[in-house]
Design a protein around this motif. Structure first.
Motif, mmCIF file in Angstrom:
data_model
loop_
_atom_site.group_PDB
_atom_site.id
_atom_site.type_symbol
_atom_site.label_atom_id
_atom_site.label_comp_id
_atom_site.label_asym_id
_atom_site.label_seq_id
_atom_site.Cartn_x
_atom_site.Cartn_y
_atom_site.Cartn_z
ATOM 1 N N ARG A 194 54.052 61.917 29.844
ATOM 2 C CA ARG A 194 54.672 62.603 28.747
ATOM 3 C C ARG A 194 54.219 61.266 27.677
ATOM 4 N NH1 ARG A 194 60.002 64.418 30.177
ATOM 5 N NH2 ARG A 194 60.304 62.821 30.366
ATOM 6 N N ASN A 195 54.319 59.707 27.405
ATOM 7 C CA ASN A 195 54.202 58.623 27.059
ATOM 8 C C ASN A 195 52.816 58.535 27.163
ATOM 9 O OD1 ASN A 195 57.045 59.268 26.087
ATOM 10 N ND2 ASN A 195 57.739 57.547 27.962
ATOM 11 N N THR A 196 51.610 59.347 26.467
ATOM 12 C CA THR A 196 50.611 59.349 26.724
ATOM 13 C C THR A 196 50.320 57.600 25.566
ATOM 14 O OG1 THR A 196 50.106 60.003 24.405
ATOM 15 C CG2 THR A 196 49.700 61.206 26.269
ATOM 16 N N GLY A 197 50.699 56.910 25.363
ATOM 17 C CA GLY A 197 50.662 55.868 24.632
ATOM 18 C C GLY A 197 51.113 54.837 25.074
ATOM 19 N N ASP A 198 51.834 55.023 26.441
ATOM 20 C CA ASP A 198 51.741 53.669 27.029
ATOM 21 C C ASP A 198 50.499 53.594 28.180
ATOM 22 O OD1 ASP A 198 54.171 53.519 26.017
ATOM 23 O OD2 ASP A 198 55.729 54.362 27.464
ATOM 24 N N TYR A 199 49.573 54.469 27.899
ATOM 25 C CA TYR A 199 48.921 54.122 29.049
ATOM 26 C C TYR A 199 48.238 53.305 29.237
ATOM 27 C CZ TYR A 199 49.281 59.253 30.126
ATOM 28 O OH TYR A 199 49.615 60.870 29.873
ATOM 29 N N ASP A 200 48.289 52.289 28.094
ATOM 30 C CA ASP A 200 47.644 51.069 27.952
ATOM 31 C C ASP A 200 47.717 49.795 29.184
ATOM 32 O OD1 ASP A 200 45.869 51.133 26.081
ATOM 33 O OD2 ASP A 200 47.141 50.396 24.364
ATOM 34 N N GLU A 201 49.567 50.300 29.238
ATOM 35 C CA GLU A 201 49.163 49.063 30.391
ATOM 36 C C GLU A 201 48.385 49.825 31.442
ATOM 37 O OE1 GLU A 201 54.075 50.427 30.655
ATOM 38 O OE2 GLU A 201 54.630 50.299 28.548
ATOM 39 N N ILE A 202 49.040 50.978 31.847
ATOM 40 C CA ILE A 202 47.848 51.878 33.022
ATOM 41 C C ILE A 202 46.501 51.100 33.358
ATOM 42 C CG2 ILE A 202 47.579 53.061 34.335
ATOM 43 C CD1 ILE A 202 49.638 55.030 33.382
ATOM 44 N N PHE A 203 45.630 51.228 32.106
ATOM 45 C CA PHE A 203 44.849 51.027 32.080
ATOM 46 C C PHE A 203 44.478 48.711 32.242
ATOM 47 C CE2 PHE A 203 41.394 48.349 29.628
ATOM 48 C CZ PHE A 203 40.043 49.194 29.860
ATOM 49 N N ASN A 204 45.407 48.236 31.890
ATOM 50 C CA ASN A 204 45.473 46.856 31.805
ATOM 51 C C ASN A 204 46.127 46.076 32.738
ATOM 52 O OD1 ASN A 204 45.409 46.566 29.324
ATOM 53 N ND2 ASN A 204 47.152 46.231 28.567
ATOM 54 N N TYR A 205 47.460 47.557 33.626
ATOM 55 C CA TYR A 205 47.286 46.914 35.300
ATOM 56 C C TYR A 205 46.564 47.035 35.811
ATOM 57 C CZ TYR A 205 49.788 47.170 39.710
ATOM 58 O OH TYR A 205 50.311 46.764 40.985
ATOM 59 N N VAL A 206 45.763 48.294 35.929
ATOM 60 C CA VAL A 206 44.560 48.508 37.143
ATOM 61 C C VAL A 206 43.370 47.243 36.496
ATOM 62 C CG1 VAL A 206 42.602 49.890 37.544
ATOM 63 C CG2 VAL A 206 45.273 50.813 37.224
ATOM 64 N N LYS A 207 43.719 47.111 35.479
ATOM 65 C CA LYS A 207 42.027 46.186 35.614
ATOM 66 C C LYS A 207 41.831 44.781 36.101
ATOM 67 C CE LYS A 207 39.211 44.556 31.499
ATOM 68 N NZ LYS A 207 39.042 44.461 30.165
ATOM 69 N N GLU A 208 43.798 44.318 35.850
ATOM 70 C CA GLU A 208 44.042 43.176 36.248
ATOM 71 C C GLU A 208 43.054 43.248 37.963
ATOM 72 O OE1 GLU A 208 47.163 39.651 36.840
ATOM 73 O OE2 GLU A 208 47.322 41.464 35.201
ATOM 74 N N LYS A 209 43.730 44.717 38.434
ATOM 75 C CA LYS A 209 44.041 43.680 39.919
ATOM 76 C C LYS A 209 42.764 44.468 40.852
ATOM 77 C CE LYS A 209 48.554 44.177 41.438
ATOM 78 N NZ LYS A 209 48.965 42.744 42.257
ATOM 79 N N VAL A 210 41.800 44.764 40.280
ATOM 80 C CA VAL A 210 40.806 45.436 40.803
ATOM 81 C C VAL A 210 39.488 44.897 40.171
ATOM 82 C CG1 VAL A 210 40.590 47.814 40.566
ATOM 83 C CG2 VAL A 210 39.488 46.884 38.488
ATOM 84 N N SER A 211 39.805 43.819 39.227
ATOM 85 C CA SER A 211 38.440 42.309 39.390
ATOM 86 C C SER A 211 37.301 42.720 38.749
ATOM 87 C CB SER A 211 39.197 41.268 40.299
ATOM 88 O OG SER A 211 40.739 40.656 40.471
ATOM 89 N N GLY A 212 37.215 43.297 38.077
ATOM 90 C CA GLY A 212 35.314 43.332 37.756
ATOM 91 C C GLY A 212 35.018 44.926 38.701
ATOM 92 N N GLU A 213 35.670 45.600 39.291
ATOM 93 C CA GLU A 213 35.112 46.479 40.893
ATOM 94 C C GLU A 213 35.393 47.488 39.962
ATOM 95 O OE1 GLU A 213 33.125 45.132 43.093
ATOM 96 O OE2 GLU A 213 33.193 43.875 43.051
ATOM 97 N N GLY A 214 35.784 47.344 39.086
ATOM 98 C CA GLY A 214 36.042 49.275 38.143
ATOM 99 C C GLY A 214 37.427 50.446 39.489
ATOM 100 N N LEU A 215 36.566 51.008 38.733
ATOM 101 C CA LEU A 215 38.059 52.324 39.748
ATOM 102 C C LEU A 215 37.253 53.076 40.263
ATOM 103 C CD1 LEU A 215 41.133 53.410 39.974
ATOM 104 C CD2 LEU A 215 40.696 54.722 38.093
ATOM 105 N N ASN A 216 37.581 53.387 41.317
ATOM 106 C CA ASN A 216 36.887 54.750 42.375
ATOM 107 C C ASN A 216 36.800 56.034 41.568
ATOM 108 O OD1 ASN A 216 36.231 51.911 44.030
ATOM 109 N ND2 ASN A 216 34.401 53.375 43.582
#
Length: 247
Positions: free
Chosen positions: A62-84
């Motif tokens: 419900r807190n759409t303003g917190d979606y940056d946290e999801i983006f940053n976490y996933v970006k770090e984990k996938v290490s340039g491979e992106g999200l399929n």
């Protein structure tokens, strides 16, 4: 599927997807599972403890303003491979209501979780989906490249509505279907597939005990269908078995 993000994984469909994806012969390298309160998601926590490829992301959608946290976490984990694959699974459903019983607050809550959240989360993660599509340009359109799967419902289809009622749920899912169709058009040139999916009437907290199908019975069929998706499915509305649904 090298990387998958699934929302609403504390129970029901989201949890079922995580359970069955980790059990695949070749499971995804990264499974990102969002839930609002991990302390109330003991089964999900157990799966994550036993499978290093499962990453729990605590978020209140419900807190759409917190979606940056999801983006940053996933970006770090996938290490340039992106999200399929992004599976927007989280949803809510109120009790059956006729027109005289509809409340504005129920409509607002349903649209926030069932429609607005999937749209805004998809918007936030599009750069990672584009990255995955570019990294897998040798693969056909589908979940092995980049795909958005929006969990909808037969109740969101107007062509199948013969019983009425369910105003908050029906309208929010119909709106999600419309958004999915637009995503399929907007992202087609990036070779990102977008699909609306009816998971079946399942025995979950939302589906109730009278539902004819268990999550464990439906998930292998659903995942098998996702693995077979191609560009002919883009912008469509399908059942978990791969049958076309009425809009």
């Amino acid at each position: 599927m090298k990387s998958v993000l699934i929302t609403g994984c504390n129970r029901g469909i989201g949890l079922g997807l995580v359970k069955h994806l980790v059990a695949l012969q070749s499971p995804p390298k990264n499974i990102f599972a969002t839930c609002r309160n991990p302390n109330q998601a003991q089964e999900l926590k157990q799966i994550a403890e036993n499978n290093q490829n499962v990453h729990i992301i605590q978020i209140d959608l419900r807190n759409t303003g917190d979606y940056d946290e999801i983006f940053n976490y996933v970006k770090e984990k996938v290490s340039g491979e992106g999200l399929n694959v992004l599976i927007n699974s989280a949803g809510i459903s109120s009790k059956f209501t006729r027109i005289g019983m509809v409340k504005q607050t129920d409509l607002e809550d349903h649209f926030l979780i069932n429609t607005i959240a999937p749209i805004m989360l998809t918007q936030k993660l599009v750069p990672l989906l584009k990255e995955a599509s570019a990294k897998n340009s040798d693969k056909p359109v589908g979940t092995s490249r980049a795909a958005i799967i929006n969990i909808s419902s037969v109740l969101g289809g107007m062509g199948a509505n013969t019983e009425g009622g369910f105003y908050p749920y029906r309208t929010s899912k119909a709106a999600l279907n419309a958004a999915t169709k637009s995503m399929s058009v907007d992202l087609k040139s990036d070779k990102i597939l977008a699909l609306a999916l009816h998971p079946g009437w399942l025995k979950t907290a939302m589906g109730g005990p009278n539902a004819p199908l268990t999550v464990d019975a439906a998930m292998p069929v659903l995942i098998s269908f996702l693995q077979k998706l191609d560009e002919t499915h883009n912008g469509g509305f399908y059942s978990y078995e791969g049958k076309k649904m009425l809009w």
